[in-house]
Design a protein around this motif. Structure first.
Motif, short mmCIF file in Angstrom:
data_model
loop_
_atom_site.label_atom_id
_atom_site.label_comp_id
_atom_site.label_asym_id
_atom_site.label_seq_id
_atom_site.Cartn_x
_atom_site.Cartn_y
_atom_site.Cartn_z
N MET A 1 -120.00 -3.15 -56.28
CA MET A 1 -120.38 -4.25 -55.39
C MET A 1 -121.82 -4.67 -55.68
O MET A 1 -122.69 -3.84 -55.89
CB MET A 1 -120.27 -3.82 -53.92
N SER A 2 -122.09 -5.96 -55.71
CA SER A 2 -123.44 -6.46 -55.94
C SER A 2 -124.36 -6.05 -54.80
O SER A 2 -123.94 -5.89 -53.66
CB SER A 2 -123.41 -7.99 -56.04
N THR A 3 -125.65 -5.85 -55.15
CA THR A 3 -126.63 -5.52 -54.11
C THR A 3 -127.03 -6.75 -53.31
O THR A 3 -127.74 -6.64 -52.33
CB THR A 3 -127.88 -4.89 -54.73
N HIS A 4 -126.60 -7.95 -53.76
CA HIS A 4 -126.88 -9.19 -53.04
C HIS A 4 -125.58 -9.94 -52.78
O HIS A 4 -125.31 -10.98 -53.38
CB HIS A 4 -127.85 -10.08 -53.84
N PRO A 5 -124.71 -9.42 -51.91
CA PRO A 5 -123.43 -10.08 -51.66
C PRO A 5 -123.62 -11.49 -51.14
O PRO A 5 -124.56 -11.77 -50.38
CB PRO A 5 -122.77 -9.19 -50.60
N ALA A 6 -122.74 -12.40 -51.55
CA ALA A 6 -122.85 -13.80 -51.12
C ALA A 6 -122.09 -14.07 -49.84
O ALA A 6 -122.45 -14.94 -49.06
CB ALA A 6 -122.34 -14.72 -52.23
N GLY A 7 -120.99 -13.35 -49.60
CA GLY A 7 -120.17 -13.58 -48.43
C GLY A 7 -120.60 -12.73 -47.24
O GLY A 7 -121.65 -12.07 -47.24
N VAL A 8 -119.78 -12.74 -46.20
CA VAL A 8 -120.06 -11.93 -45.01
C VAL A 8 -120.01 -10.45 -45.38
O VAL A 8 -119.08 -9.99 -46.04
CB VAL A 8 -119.04 -12.24 -43.90
N HIS A 9 -121.04 -9.71 -44.96
CA HIS A 9 -121.11 -8.29 -45.28
C HIS A 9 -122.04 -7.58 -44.31
O HIS A 9 -122.69 -8.22 -43.49
CB HIS A 9 -121.60 -8.08 -46.72
N ARG A 10 -122.08 -6.27 -44.38
CA ARG A 10 -123.00 -5.47 -43.56
C ARG A 10 -123.98 -4.74 -44.47
O ARG A 10 -123.65 -4.40 -45.61
CB ARG A 10 -122.23 -4.42 -42.74
N ARG A 11 -125.19 -4.52 -43.96
CA ARG A 11 -126.19 -3.77 -44.69
C ARG A 11 -126.70 -2.64 -43.81
O ARG A 11 -126.93 -2.83 -42.61
CB ARG A 11 -127.35 -4.66 -45.12
N LYS A 12 -126.92 -1.48 -44.41
CA LYS A 12 -127.35 -0.31 -43.64
C LYS A 12 -128.87 -0.17 -43.67
O LYS A 12 -129.50 -0.25 -44.72
CB LYS A 12 -126.71 0.96 -44.20
N ASN A 13 -129.45 0.04 -42.49
CA ASN A 13 -130.86 0.34 -42.37
C ASN A 13 -131.04 1.82 -42.64
O ASN A 13 -130.67 2.67 -41.83
CB ASN A 13 -131.35 -0.02 -40.97
N LEU A 14 -131.62 2.15 -43.79
CA LEU A 14 -131.75 3.55 -44.18
C LEU A 14 -132.77 4.30 -43.34
O LEU A 14 -132.78 5.53 -43.32
CB LEU A 14 -132.14 3.65 -45.65
N LEU A 15 -133.63 3.57 -42.62
CA LEU A 15 -134.64 4.22 -41.78
C LEU A 15 -134.10 4.66 -40.43
O LEU A 15 -134.64 5.56 -39.80
CB LEU A 15 -135.83 3.29 -41.56
N THR A 16 -133.06 3.98 -39.96
CA THR A 16 -132.54 4.26 -38.62
C THR A 16 -131.07 4.63 -38.60
O THR A 16 -130.58 5.18 -37.61
CB THR A 16 -132.73 3.05 -37.69
N GLY A 17 -130.34 4.29 -39.67
CA GLY A 17 -128.90 4.51 -39.69
C GLY A 17 -128.10 3.37 -39.09
O GLY A 17 -126.87 3.38 -39.10
N ASP A 18 -128.79 2.35 -38.54
CA ASP A 18 -128.11 1.20 -37.96
C ASP A 18 -127.58 0.27 -39.06
O ASP A 18 -128.03 0.31 -40.20
CB ASP A 18 -129.07 0.39 -37.07
N TRP A 19 -126.62 -0.58 -38.68
CA TRP A 19 -126.07 -1.57 -39.59
C TRP A 19 -126.42 -2.98 -39.10
O TRP A 19 -126.63 -3.19 -37.91
CB TRP A 19 -124.55 -1.43 -39.69
N VAL A 20 -126.47 -3.91 -40.04
CA VAL A 20 -126.75 -5.32 -39.74
C VAL A 20 -125.63 -6.17 -40.35
O VAL A 20 -125.32 -6.03 -41.54
CB VAL A 20 -128.10 -5.77 -40.33
N LEU A 21 -125.02 -7.02 -39.55
CA LEU A 21 -123.99 -7.94 -40.02
C LEU A 21 -124.67 -9.19 -40.58
O LEU A 21 -125.48 -9.82 -39.89
CB LEU A 21 -123.05 -8.31 -38.88
N VAL A 22 -124.36 -9.56 -41.83
CA VAL A 22 -124.97 -10.72 -42.48
C VAL A 22 -123.90 -11.78 -42.69
O VAL A 22 -122.87 -11.52 -43.32
CB VAL A 22 -125.61 -10.33 -43.82
N SER A 23 -124.15 -12.99 -42.15
CA SER A 23 -123.16 -14.08 -42.20
C SER A 23 -123.82 -15.34 -42.77
O SER A 23 -124.14 -16.27 -42.02
CB SER A 23 -122.61 -14.36 -40.79
N PRO A 24 -124.05 -15.42 -44.08
CA PRO A 24 -124.83 -16.52 -44.66
C PRO A 24 -124.24 -17.91 -44.41
O PRO A 24 -125.00 -18.88 -44.30
CB PRO A 24 -124.83 -16.19 -46.16
N HIS A 25 -122.92 -18.03 -44.31
CA HIS A 25 -122.30 -19.35 -44.16
C HIS A 25 -122.66 -20.03 -42.85
O HIS A 25 -122.58 -21.25 -42.72
CB HIS A 25 -120.77 -19.22 -44.25
N ARG A 26 -123.12 -19.26 -41.85
CA ARG A 26 -123.44 -19.84 -40.55
C ARG A 26 -124.70 -20.69 -40.57
O ARG A 26 -124.96 -21.43 -39.63
CB ARG A 26 -123.57 -18.72 -39.50
#
Length: 346
Positions: A1-26
């Motif tokens: 998987m690319s480190t810069h996904p173009a579609g909807v994806h989640r990214r993990k915060n390595l400092l806290t363990g939390d996740w972030v939902l990324v929705s570029p089309h919005r």
């Protein structure tokens, strides 16, 4: 998987363990949300009714000295009390759990000039602020387990005093977020035998995709896992566990990085850009700090303009953080605005 996904994806915060939902089309959706007036009024260097200006009287009757550089005093309305305060709780309860705490709160006035802020100050003036952070941290860490250096800039961030200043809260407990950062950095160090954030800084430096500011000693990036639209993470490129581990040359290069980063923030929407920022380093009671790397978080609320803010509501409050603007696009926008403050251009 690319480190810069173009579609909807989640990214993990390595400092806290939390996740972030990324929705570029919005980002293509029309905006009909709230806007607010932009503050463009110029203010004078001295205000007679400002409790933080030199020589003025504060709410508790104390008089500020005629200071000419940074000035530090104990907060007149401290959120923490000293160890001799009346205990707030006692006993144990399975459902209502509490503990006694003690500490002190300090105010750090950056400049005697009421109209200034970090991006409008010189690097030498910012270096004096950095030196004040370091000296206050060094003094307070001998008494308290945690010393939180931070700044709230702008009314939208709850700043009740427009005069340029920050705060330092020192207390006898390690706060929840720092505890999580400690655990995540320990886990990474045990697996990889190197500090998480030093590895991360070097990886970001090589990539450049999210880099906003970089010099020989420091790098500021929109982190891969950023939750706020123009959030940044400021990191040393050398192993430094705490604020007072910085040698003097790195304090000066930090002043340069802070100047450029905050100028770029102001330039983005041509306004005095609001944010909350603060420093995290190894908790003071730790003797083993090989896993820790000093860093500063900048959390600005602005989203599309000087009048449109990001609000953590709905899904964010009930599930997890979500963003439309990718960190790569945010970093590109901050790079494109230039390093000369908009007020100083022809």
């Amino acid at each position: 998987m690319s480190t810069h996904p173009a579609g909807v994806h989640r990214r993990k915060n390595l400092l806290t363990g939390d996740w972030v939902l990324v929705s570029p089309h919005r980002n293509n959706r029309p905006w009909k949300g709230a806007t607010e007036a932009t503050q463009t009024k110029e203010v004078s260097a001295y205000q007679t009714d400002c409790a933080l200006c030199p020589g003025n009287t504060r709410a508790n009757g104390e008089h500020n000295p005629p200071y000419r550089e940074t000035f530090v005093f104990t907060n007149d309305f401290s959120a923490l009390s000293g160890p001799d305060a009346t205990p707030a709780c006692d006993g144990d309860d399975a459902l209502w759990v509490s503990e006694e705490v003690s500490g002190e709160c300090r105010v750090v006035i950056f400049s005697p000039d009421h109209s200034q802020s970090l991006p409008r100050m010189t690097e030498a003036e910012i270096a004096r602020v950095v030196n004040t952070w370091v000296s206050e941290f060094k003094r307070l860490k001998t008494t308290y387990r945690w010393v939180q250096v931070f700044e709230n800039k702008g009314e939208v961030m709850g700043c009740s005093q427009p005069h340029p200043h920050g705060q330092i809260w020192a207390h006898d407990f390690v706060p929840s977020l720092v505890t999580r950062e400690d655990e995540c950095q320990v886990n990474y160090h045990q697996r990889h035998h190197s500090p998480l954030l030093l590895d991360y800084a070097m990886r970001e430096s090589r990539s450049g995709a999210r880099t906003v500011v970089e010099n020989d000693d420091w790098i500021a990036v929109v982190p891969y896992w950023a939750a706020w639209p123009f959030e940044t993470l400021l990191l040393p490129k050398h192993l430094i566990a705490r604020l007072d581990d910085m040698p003097e040359p790195l304090q000066h290069s930090l002043a340069s990085a802070l100047k450029e980063l905050t100028v770029r923030y102001d330039n983005l929407f041509q306004c005095s850009f609001p944010y909350s920022m603060g420093w995290h380093g190894a908790p003071n009671h730790l003797s083993e700090t090989a896993h820790w790397q000093l860093h500063a978080h900048f959390f600005p609320p602005l989203l599309r303009s000087a009048t449109i803010k990001k609000h953590m509501v709905g899904y964010e409050m009930l599930a997890e953080a979500q963003r439309d603007l990718t960190p790569e696009a945010a970093a590109s926008a901050l790079r494109d605005v230039g390093a000369v403050h908009y007020s100083e251009r022809g």
